[in-house]
Structure formats: C-alpha cells, structure tokens
Design a protein around this motif. Structure first.
Motif, PDB file in Angstrom:
ATOM      1  N   GLU A  77       0.825  -1.210   0.000  1.00 19.21           N
ATOM      2  CA  GLU A  77       0.000   0.000   0.000  1.00 19.21           C
ATOM      3  C   GLU A  77       0.857   1.257   0.000  1.00 19.21           C
ATOM      4  OE1 GLU A  77      -3.686   2.211   2.336  1.00 19.21           O
ATOM      5  OE2 GLU A  77      -3.106   0.190   2.941  1.00 19.21           O
ATOM      6  N   ALA A  78       2.006   1.209   0.651  1.00 12.15           N
ATOM      7  CA  ALA A  78       2.887   2.385   0.660  1.00 12.15           C
ATOM      8  C   ALA A  78       3.320   2.741  -0.750  1.00 12.15           C
ATOM      9  CB  ALA A  78       4.097   2.118   1.546  1.00 12.15           C
ATOM     10  N   ILE A  79       3.685   1.732  -1.536  1.00 11.82           N
ATOM     11  CA  ILE A  79       4.088   1.980  -2.922  1.00 11.82           C
ATOM     12  C   ILE A  79       2.918   2.506  -3.729  1.00 11.82           C
ATOM     13  CG2 ILE A  79       4.842   0.845  -5.049  1.00 11.82           C
ATOM     14  CD1 ILE A  79       6.570  -1.003  -3.324  1.00 11.82           C
ATOM     15  N   GLU A  80       1.732   1.929  -3.517  1.00 13.39           N
ATOM     16  CA  GLU A  80       0.533   2.362  -4.251  1.00 13.39           C
ATOM     17  C   GLU A  80       0.153   3.801  -3.903  1.00 13.39           C
ATOM     18  OE1 GLU A  80      -2.298  -0.572  -3.126  1.00 13.39           O
ATOM     19  OE2 GLU A  80      -1.558  -2.092  -4.542  1.00 13.39           O
ATOM     20  N   VAL A  81       0.153   4.110  -2.606  1.00 13.25           N
ATOM     21  CA  VAL A  81      -0.207   5.456  -2.142  1.00 13.25           C
ATOM     22  C   VAL A  81       0.759   6.485  -2.712  1.00 13.25           C
ATOM     23  CG1 VAL A  81      -0.143   6.929  -0.087  1.00 13.25           C
ATOM     24  CG2 VAL A  81      -1.441   4.795  -0.051  1.00 13.25           C
ATOM     25  N   THR A  82       2.040   6.194  -2.636  1.00 10.12           N
ATOM     26  CA  THR A  82       3.040   7.149  -3.098  1.00 10.12           C
ATOM     27  C   THR A  82       2.973   7.316  -4.613  1.00 10.12           C
ATOM     28  OG1 THR A  82       4.445   6.462  -1.253  1.00 10.12           O
ATOM     29  CG2 THR A  82       5.475   7.783  -2.959  1.00 10.12           C
ATOM     30  N   ALA A  83       2.706   6.227  -5.333  1.00  9.50           N
ATOM     31  CA  ALA A  83       2.575   6.318  -6.789  1.00  9.50           C
ATOM     32  C   ALA A  83       1.410   7.231  -7.183  1.00  9.50           C
ATOM     33  CB  ALA A  83       2.396   4.926  -7.387  1.00  9.50           C
ATOM     34  N   LYS A  84       0.327   7.203  -6.388  1.00  4.41           N
ATOM     35  CA  LYS A  84      -0.816   8.090  -6.663  1.00  4.41           C
ATOM     36  C   LYS A  84      -0.459   9.553  -6.395  1.00  4.41           C
ATOM     37  CE  LYS A  84      -4.417   4.688  -5.542  1.00  4.41           C
ATOM     38  NZ  LYS A  84      -5.492   4.315  -4.573  1.00  4.41           N
ATOM     39  N   LEU A  85       0.355   9.774  -5.366  1.00  2.25           N
ATOM     40  CA  LEU A  85       0.680  11.138  -4.975  1.00  2.25           C
ATOM     41  C   LEU A  85       1.732  11.794  -5.872  1.00  2.25           C
ATOM     42  CD1 LEU A  85       0.790  10.886  -1.069  1.00  2.25           C
ATOM     43  CD2 LEU A  85      -0.852  12.196  -2.440  1.00  2.25           C
ATOM     44  N   LYS A  86       2.680  11.006  -6.360  1.00  3.53           N
ATOM     45  CA  LYS A  86       3.825  11.595  -7.060  1.00  3.53           C
ATOM     46  C   LYS A  86       3.459  12.504  -8.238  1.00  3.53           C
ATOM     47  CE  LYS A  86       6.424   7.867  -7.434  1.00  3.53           C
ATOM     48  NZ  LYS A  86       7.590   7.001  -7.748  1.00  3.53           N
ATOM     49  N   PRO A  87       2.458  12.145  -9.053  1.00  7.02           N
ATOM     50  CA  PRO A  87       2.113  13.054 -10.158  1.00  7.02           C
ATOM     51  C   PRO A  87       1.586  14.416  -9.686  1.00  7.02           C
ATOM     52  CG  PRO A  87       1.281  10.852 -10.598  1.00  7.02           C
ATOM     53  CD  PRO A  87       1.739  10.858  -9.168  1.00  7.02           C
ATOM     54  N   PRO A 121       7.992   7.859 -15.892  1.00  4.83           N
ATOM     55  CA  PRO A 121       7.253   8.582 -16.935  1.00  4.83           C
ATOM     56  C   PRO A 121       6.061   9.378 -16.418  1.00  4.83           C
ATOM     57  CG  PRO A 121       7.882   6.411 -17.724  1.00  4.83           C
ATOM     58  CD  PRO A 121       8.230   6.436 -16.268  1.00  4.83           C
ATOM     59  N   SER A 122       5.462   8.973 -15.284  1.00  5.83           N
ATOM     60  CA  SER A 122       4.270   9.687 -14.803  1.00  5.83           C
ATOM     61  C   SER A 122       4.604  11.022 -14.160  1.00  5.83           C
ATOM     62  CB  SER A 122       3.500   8.819 -13.803  1.00  5.83           C
ATOM     63  OG  SER A 122       4.210   8.704 -12.580  1.00  5.83           O
ATOM     64  N   PHE A 155      11.562  -2.026 -16.142  1.00  6.44           N
ATOM     65  CA  PHE A 155      10.842  -2.699 -17.229  1.00  6.44           C
ATOM     66  C   PHE A 155       9.332  -2.599 -17.041  1.00  6.44           C
ATOM     67  CE2 PHE A 155      14.898  -5.142 -16.670  1.00  6.44           C
ATOM     68  CZ  PHE A 155      15.542  -4.576 -17.762  1.00  6.44           C
ATOM     69  N   LYS A 156       8.876  -2.520 -15.784  1.00  7.91           N
ATOM     70  CA  LYS A 156       7.434  -2.373 -15.515  1.00  7.91           C
ATOM     71  C   LYS A 156       6.913  -1.015 -15.963  1.00  7.91           C
ATOM     72  CE  LYS A 156       5.888  -3.124 -11.457  1.00  7.91           C
ATOM     73  NZ  LYS A 156       5.813  -3.192  -9.976  1.00  7.91           N
ATOM     74  N   ALA A 157       7.792  -0.024 -16.028  1.00  9.21           N
ATOM     75  CA  ALA A 157       7.393   1.334 -16.384  1.00  9.21           C
ATOM     76  C   ALA A 157       8.138   1.740 -17.651  1.00  9.21           C
ATOM     77  CB  ALA A 157       7.706   2.292 -15.237  1.00  9.21           C
ATOM     78  N   PRO A 158       7.616   1.400 -18.802  1.00 13.20           N
ATOM     79  CA  PRO A 158       8.303   1.692 -20.065  1.00 13.20           C
ATOM     80  C   PRO A 158       8.688   3.178 -20.167  1.00 13.20           C
ATOM     81  CG  PRO A 158       6.436   0.259 -20.465  1.00 13.20           C
ATOM     82  CD  PRO A 158       6.339   0.679 -19.021  1.00 13.20           C
ATOM     83  N   GLY A 159       9.905   3.397 -20.591  1.00 14.09           N
ATOM     84  CA  GLY A 159      10.442   4.748 -20.670  1.00 14.09           C
ATOM     85  C   GLY A 159      11.435   5.044 -19.557  1.00 14.09           C
ATOM     86  N   THR A 160      11.391   4.240 -18.494  1.00 14.65           N
ATOM     87  CA  THR A 160      12.280   4.486 -17.356  1.00 14.65           C
ATOM     88  C   THR A 160      13.726   4.150 -17.689  1.00 14.65           C
ATOM     89  OG1 THR A 160      10.462   4.015 -15.833  1.00 14.65           O
ATOM     90  CG2 THR A 160      12.677   3.981 -14.920  1.00 14.65           C
ATOM     91  N   GLU A 161      13.942   3.134 -18.523  1.00 15.65           N
ATOM     92  CA  GLU A 161      15.326   2.764 -18.880  1.00 15.65           C
ATOM     93  C   GLU A 161      16.058   3.951 -19.495  1.00 15.65           C
ATOM     94  OE1 GLU A 161      17.804  -0.438 -21.635  1.00 15.65           O
ATOM     95  OE2 GLU A 161      15.675  -0.791 -21.195  1.00 15.65           O
TER      96      GLU A 161
END
Length: 407
Positions: A77-87, A121-122, A155-161
């Motif tokens: 949940e910490a990863i999910e919550v932070t991913a929502k907030l970062k943008p 990328p987000s 690899f999960k987030a295309p463009g990050t490489e």
C-alpha cells in the motif's frame, strides 16, 4: 587557527585532546595545544565524533504522511499510495519539503547524505531536478550524493530505462535499483550494473524488502558484484528477507556479501513499521540480521530511509534516535555490542559512500559533532544534544542547553 576545541573526549578512557582546525581541515590533535584561534570551544570532556552520515534517505517524498495515509501499514500500500501522490508533486512542493528535511538532519549533526531521487514517466524528473538543486544549495552545510532511483521499476514502467541514462548524464552520483519491484529481477540488476560501469559510478539497491526469503536476489548480486569487479562499490538497503533465513543457509550468504565487500543499510524505523504485517501472532521484528552480518565481516550501517510518509509515518531526522531504535530491536545493547553501534552511523557509512577523508585525523576535512555526553560508549543511548556541528571547518549549528532543577 580558525577553531580550537579544548579537552574533547575522542576515545573511551583516553586522555582528553585538543583539536585545532584551520582552512577547513583538522590541523592538529594533541594535549594542551598552544595556539591562538578565532573561536575557542571548551568541550570540558564532552565527546567529539565525526559528522553523522545518513546513508539512505528519500528527501523527495518526505513529510507527506497527512496527504494520503497508508491504512494497512504494508509495503504494497505504501508503494501504491506514493505512486498516486507523485504526479501531484510540484517542484516547489518538493523543494519545500526536502529543504525542511535537510535542515532537520543538519541540526541533528548529519554532515553527509545519500538520497534516492525518484523519476518515472508519470512524474518525469521533477523530484530529481529539485534534489539536484538542493545538493548545490546546501553544499556548505551538508555533502549530498544523489541516487538515480527507479521506484516504480524499470521494465514495468516503459520509458524508465532511457530516463536512467538521462539522470546519469544530468549528474547523478549513484545508480539505484529495486529488483523486488520489477520483473525480470535479474535483468533489472544486470541493467543497473551496465549503467554503473558506463558512467563509473557506485550502485545502491533497495533489496529483498519482505518478510520471507522466497525470490531473494541477494546471492545473484554478490556473484554479479565480483564478476564485474565492483567489490566495495555496492550498497543494499532493507534486506529484511535475510532475517527469515535459517543460520545454515544464512552463513554462505554472509560470506558472499563479505567477499563482495557489499555494505548493508538497515533501516529500522521503516522496517519495523512495515515488517510482519501479516503475522497473526509472534510477530517478527522484520529487520535484517544486523549482528550476524556484523560478525561475518559485512560493513553494517544504520540509516533513516523515510520521514513522515506512507513508508514511515514518523521521524525527526535524528540518526542517533534511529540507532537507538536498533539497539533493543536488533539486540545491540550488550557490553560487546554497544560500542559497535556508533560506527554504524559514522565510519561504516563513510566506507559505504566512499568518503575518503572522513574521521578525526590530522589532514582530514573538519566535519565534527560535539555531543553532550562524556562517554563514547554511551554516545547513542544517552541521546545527547548536539552542542556544536562543524562542517568543512565552520560552525554551522550551536545549541545552548540550559537545565534548571528546582529542589
């Protein structure tokens, strides 16, 4: 001299020493140094230590716990919550929060930081660029290494490489990775090594951050480190899964870590908070096995990780408090163990970060902290006030302590 510190305690049971500072360097150490100085600090037997080193922290996502809570307390949940907030993070927002966090660290005696700066990328490079700006802004107060960190995976987030290479071109000091949050994990590790070798930079992985040992990639990292000639240039944060490995299986892993000269950053504030969340009874401590790693010759460090966000909903930027937290939870309070804790926030992370002129020696840069305690052994458990912080030979923090007891 610029500064003369008189009658400081550098070692337990040893004679008090004067420390003279000139042009940002330690010019002399001795008994009763006879020299004029622009500033004289009367230590009166108080403990003088090298500046504390924060070897693993996330400045760009500090101080956001009130925005979207992690109700379960789990890593997922910490990863999910932070991913929502970062943008939603603006550069101004990140600068404000990160600055406040840096200043917490400075007043608590930290003189060096390795901070992981995220991009994907987000959110683009908003956070990374803000942290790079602060590295320059605060260079007179704190030395900062910036890690190019792909929190959402590569690899999960295309463009990050491509962004990893761009971050290195923009001046990142360290190549970061997070194999447990990407797939395939071994290819993630291979790419991080490829980038590090291209730019001649060290590596810092978030590693095996979970309660159970299934799927660990730490043995692969040990093998890869030696194969690539990267001994002494790799650090691993968390590594909590090792705490669930039986002794017979753990011993060869520790031998591999020691052979590869890999440093381990235990992050007790976060790992204790998030570990064992699915345990219904006999809840595990969720720490990497600090004592076993230390005894096996691994360079063992203690660091903060996060301050007041979905991963760690508390923290004051005080490394001494974090080290104190590790003492009971990692069984470090014994007579033979206690003296090994202070090095875990000083000399050990200095080695991990490759800081060459660290420590209280003539000719070294004068990065020092005077503690309000007269015992080096008890320098952590006394939770002492930082009376003076000296960075590059200049006093950056002075704390005046007045205690009145009415009888």
């Amino acid at each position: 001299m610029d500064i003369l510190i008189k009658k400081a305690r550098l070692e337990e049971g040893a004679e008090l020493q004067d420390v003279a500072i000139k042009d940002g360097k330690i010019a002399a150490i001795g008994h009763a140094i006879d020299a004029d100085a622009k500033q004289v600090i009367e230590a009166n037997g108080k403990v003088l230590v090298p500046g504390f080193i924060e070897g693993h922290i996330h400045l760009d996502k500090a101080l956001i716990a009130d925005r979207l809570p992690n109700k379960s307390g789990t890593l997922k949940e910490a990863i999910e919550v932070t991913a929502k907030l970062k943008p939603t993070f603006t550069k101004e927002d990140i600068l404000d929060r990160a600055q406040r966090t840096i200043e917490m660290l400075i007043v608590n005696g930290t003189t060096h930081i390795r901070t992981h700066a995220e991009f994907d990328p987000s959110q683009g490079f908003t956070g990374f660029e803000a942290i790079m700006e602060l590295k320059e802004k605060y260079k007179s107060f704190i030395d900062m290494q910036v890690v190019a960190f792909p929190q959402e995976g590569i690899f999960k987030a295309p463009g990050t490489e491509e962004m990893m290479f761009q971050a290195m071109e923009a001046g990142a000091d360290v190549v970061g990775g997070i194999p447990y949050n990407d797939s395939p994990a071994k290819e993630h590790i291979d790419l991080v090594f490829e980038i590090a070798k291209k730019y001649g930079k060290p590596i810092d992985f978030h590693q095996d951050f979970k309660d159970d040992p299934e799927g660990m990639t730490i043995e692969y990292i040990c093998e890869k480190t030696i194969a690539e000639g990267y001994e002494g240039q790799v650090s691993l944060g968390h590594v909590t899964a090792l705490g669930a490995v039986p002794k017979k299986q753990l011993e060869p892993i520790i031998e591999g870590l020691a052979k590869a000269q890999i440093s381990i950053m235990s992050l007790p504030a976060t790992d204790l908070h998030m570990g064992g969340r699915n345990d219904e009874y006999n809840v595990r401590r969720g720490l990497t096995p600090i004592r076993a790693l230390r005894d096996g010759g691994v360079n063992m460090c203690i660091a903060t990780n996060n301050i007041r966000n979905a991963f760690t909903p508390y923290g004051t930027g005080d490394l001494v408090q974090t080290a104190m937290l590790a003492i009971p939870t990692a069984h470090l309070g014994g007579a033979a163990d206690l003296p090994t804790v202070l090095p875990m926030i000083t000399t050990n992370p200095a080695k991990a970060l490759g800081i060459k002129d660290y420590g209280i020696e003539v000719g070294h840069t004068a990065n020092l902290v005077l503690l309000d305690t007269e015992s080096v052994t008890n320098a952590i458990i006394d939770l002492p006030t930082r009376l003076f912080v000296i960075k590059n030979g200049r006093v950056t923090v002075k704390t005046e302590k007045i205690v009145t007891v009415y009888r």
